[in-house]
Design an enzyme around this catalytic site. Structure first.
Site, mmCIF file in Angstrom:
data_model
loop_
_atom_site.group_PDB
_atom_site.id
_atom_site.type_symbol
_atom_site.label_atom_id
_atom_site.label_comp_id
_atom_site.label_asym_id
_atom_site.label_seq_id
_atom_site.Cartn_x
_atom_site.Cartn_y
_atom_site.Cartn_z
ATOM 1 C CD GLU A 132 21.721 21.914 36.228
ATOM 2 O OE1 GLU A 132 21.473 22.586 35.212
ATOM 3 O OE2 GLU A 132 20.851 21.577 37.029
ATOM 4 C CG HIS A 269 18.482 17.130 28.990
ATOM 5 N ND1 HIS A 269 19.200 16.098 29.548
ATOM 6 C CD2 HIS A 269 18.484 18.117 29.909
ATOM 7 C CE1 HIS A 269 19.609 16.456 30.760
ATOM 8 N NE2 HIS A 269 19.197 17.685 30.999
ATOM 9 N NE ARG A 318 21.338 20.721 29.282
ATOM 10 C CZ ARG A 318 20.422 21.351 30.009
ATOM 11 N NH1 ARG A 318 19.391 21.914 29.424
ATOM 12 N NH2 ARG A 318 20.546 21.425 31.303
ATOM 13 C CG HIS A 379 15.652 19.949 27.833
ATOM 14 N ND1 HIS A 379 14.772 19.443 28.772
ATOM 15 C CD2 HIS A 379 16.431 20.833 28.497
ATOM 16 C CE1 HIS A 379 15.012 19.998 29.952
ATOM 17 N NE2 HIS A 379 15.998 20.857 29.815
ATOM 18 N NE ARG A 414 17.680 26.159 28.219
ATOM 19 C CZ ARG A 414 17.686 25.359 29.285
ATOM 20 N NH1 ARG A 414 18.042 25.836 30.466
ATOM 21 N NH2 ARG A 414 17.335 24.103 29.169
HETATM 22 C C1 SIN Z 1 18.329 19.599 33.972
HETATM 23 O O1 SIN Z 1 17.978 19.508 35.142
HETATM 24 O O2 SIN Z 1 19.206 18.904 33.464
HETATM 25 C C2 SIN Z 1 17.644 20.591 33.132
HETATM 26 C C3 SIN Z 1 18.027 21.936 33.530
HETATM 27 C C4 SIN Z 1 17.882 22.850 32.375
HETATM 28 O O3 SIN Z 1 17.282 22.494 31.379
HETATM 29 O O4 SIN Z 1 18.423 23.936 32.431
#
Ligand code: SIN
Length: 576
Positions: A132, A269, A318, A379, A414
């Site tokens: 991610e 997010h 993010r 988020h 985060r």
């Molecule tokens: C996501 O699945 O994009 C969220 C995961 C997260 O907030 O760490």
């Protein structure tokens, strides 16, 4: 216009407690942090009381899609996970806390497997790992494709049900924490002690929708209280958080005088399904893992948004991606961009992301054939109730873990999938610390008074904001202290929140919806004050009037404490 002075009452107006109960430890919240803490504590102390606002699996944990990050692959290492976490946190992480997270994380995840959590496995039977944003390695464990939180929640609740008949643990659902009880809160409401000024926490006031003995407002006493009450997403008009995320624990700790830190760093997010301008409340998340598998962001003309902006492109941290989307939206005068996952194909998407595909299709979008309209939405709260490495807050007897806490691992932003891990690691640390301190005589048994006390020592005088004002709070916060802020916007938001705080209290009757709305107001006031003060852009805090990161002045964390006279003191600490 100058920003008004922020004043926060010591407690919410509430009926006098009509019942009492007691335990060694009260754990508030039933996400990954609360359940982990309660399950571990029950083996180490005589009596644990676990309370949760609605039902056990209603919180944010069950909504987590992407997964849980841990250096589980033989080629990965805690050092690399540490490095990625520090970079995502933009200079404000507490290095020691991150070290604890990344070194203890892999073991805690394996313990979760031993407890019954079924993660997706590869052909060799090892936990399958994906990537991610902000991670330089595949280190995200997932379950049911994109239903990681639900599986973790299922496994922990199943473990709880296996011991539910044990007299050492009691579970009370539909129990909203109203405020914290502190030494010095006295039954006659005269408040002789010094609550709100660092007085030890000895319990909580709770509103229980129950039957028989536990019904209405009561007082629960304990040697230690662990807050694991989750986030505050409902402070904004649109969020990925469920409706229960109204910051109740954070707000109660704030009113009691606990130190609250980094609250201006709110994670938006980047890829939340855009359902139209008027859409409010919890919105459908499109996991970052979709980009981890190769999806990318485009504007209406098909131009890739992240190309050339960051070495990790669509998998940049993010905050970087959210900011790029916001910039694109502003430049092009639009309210969304698009996520293109079509090349991944229907078979792959249905197998890897069954919940997301089903949710999109139910709303009229097919990720296999359509561009998905997306926009950033709230988020995660990177800040919260400040704790040390053992989960201890600034108030004796009060602990915090999970999203309501601020351990320092997230800094200004985060890293993806670090939140479930943080809940797991720090809940475990708390479950070791409390029994050790009880054994050392540091958390004395609490004498339950014959007449239960009012929180704050006051006979229910804290002003309330009627629940009919909730949307006003959300709109005000979104407009002025949302994804993009400025001196003007935060000052206007502060003024509007002060106006709401000054509305005649008689219009609001005490009750769960009103307490939640007042919690959102109190946290909104503090968040706005910290956002107004921080004159730079960093992580989850974006200022249009100070668009750059300013290490010369702002390599600092901000905290607040509410004093006995209701005034708010904000302090800054330079990073070591
Ligand atoms: C996501 O699945 O994009 C969220 C995961 C997260 O907030 O760490």
């Amino acid at each position: 216009m100058t920003a008004p002075e922020v004043r926060i009452p010591r407690a919410l107006a509430a009926p006098a407690p009509g019942w009492t109960t007691s335990a060694d430890v009260i754990v508030v919240g039933s996400g990954i942090a609360g359940l982990t803490c309660a399950l571990r504590l029950r083996e180490r102390v005589d009596r644990v009381l676990l309370v949760t606002k609605t039902v056990l699996d209603e919180g944010s944990t069950a909504w987590a899609q992407g997964g849980i990050a841990a250096a589980l692959h033989p080629e990965d290492s805690p050092e690399e996970h540490l490095e990625d976490t520090l970079v995502a946190g933009v200079g404000l992480c507490d290095r020691e806390a991150v070290e604890a997270l990344v070194t203890e994380g892999p073991r805690r995840v394996r313990e979760l497997v031993a407890l019954g959590a079924e993660f997706d496995l590869d052909a060799e039977g090892e936990i399958k790992l994906t990537r991610e944003g902000g991670h330089h390695r595949d280190r995200i464990a997932h379950a049911g494709g994109d239903a990681t939180g639900r599986e973790i929640s299922r496994a922990l609740i199943a473990a709880l049900h296996r011991v539910i008949d044990d007299p050492g643990i009691e579970v009370v659902e539909h129990a909203l924490v109203v405020d914290l009880l502190q030494e010095g809160d006295v039954p006659d409401g005269s408040g002789e002690g010094e609550p709100g000024t660092g007085a030890p926490v000895v319990g909580v006031t709770l509103h229980v929708i129950g039957e028989g003995q536990l019904d209405g407002v009561g007082a629960a006493y304990a040697r230690a209280v662990v807050l694991a009450t989750g986030g505050l997403g409902q402070i904004y008009t649109s969020t990925t958080n469920p409706p229960v995320a109204t910051g109740d624990g954070m707000a109660a700790a704030l009113r009691a005088g606990a130190r609250v830190t980094d609250l201006e760093f709110i994670q938006f997010h980047p890829t939340v399904l855009f359902l139209g301008e008027g859409s409010t409340g919890q919105q459908p998340l499109i996991s970052e893992a979709v980009r981890g598998e190769g999806a990318f962001l485009v504007d209406a003309s098909g131009r890739r948004i992240m190309e050339g902006r960051h070495e990790l492109a669509d998998l940049a941290p993010r905050d970087v991606v959210a900011r790029a989307i916001l910039e694109t939206m502003r430049e092009q005068g639009t309210d969304h961009v698009f996520l293109d996952a079509r090349h991944l194909g229907a078979d792959f998407l249905e197998e890897r992301f069954p919940s997301i595909v089903a949710s999109c299709r139910s709303l009229g979008f097919d990720p296999a054939t359509d561009l998905l309209p997306v926009a950033p939405a709230q988020h995660y709260a990177s800040g919260g109730i400040e704790t040390d490495l053992h989960g201890r807050t600034s108030l004796p007897g009060l602990y915090a873990c999970g999203e309501c806490s601020c351990t320092g691992v997230h800094g200004a932003n985060r890293l993806a999938s670090n939140s479930l891990l943080e809940g797991l690691v720090f809940a475990s640390r708390i479950a070791s610390d409390i029994p050790a301190r009880i054994a050392a005589g540091e958390l004395p048994e609490v004498v339950v008074p014959a007449v239960p006390a009012h929180a704050g020592g006051e006979a229910g005088e804290g002003a309330l904001l009627d629940s009919s004002q909730r949307l006003t709070v959300q709109r005000t916060m979104t407009a002025g202290s949302g994804p993009v802020r400025s001196a003007g916007s935060t000052t206007e938001t502060a003024a509007e929140l002060a106006r709401l705080a000054a509305l005649p209290p008689s219009t609001a009757a005490p009750g769960p919806r009103t307490w939640e709305t007042t919690n959102l107001l109190h946290l909104g006031q503090v968040l706005t004050e910290l956002a107004r003060r921080r004159e730079e852009t960093r992580g989850g805090h974006v200022r249009s009037d100070f668009p750059d990161r300013d290490d010369a002045h702002w390599l600092r964390r901000q905290s607040v404490v509410v004093a006995r006279d209701r005034s708010l003191t904000a302090t800054e600490r330079s990073m070591p």
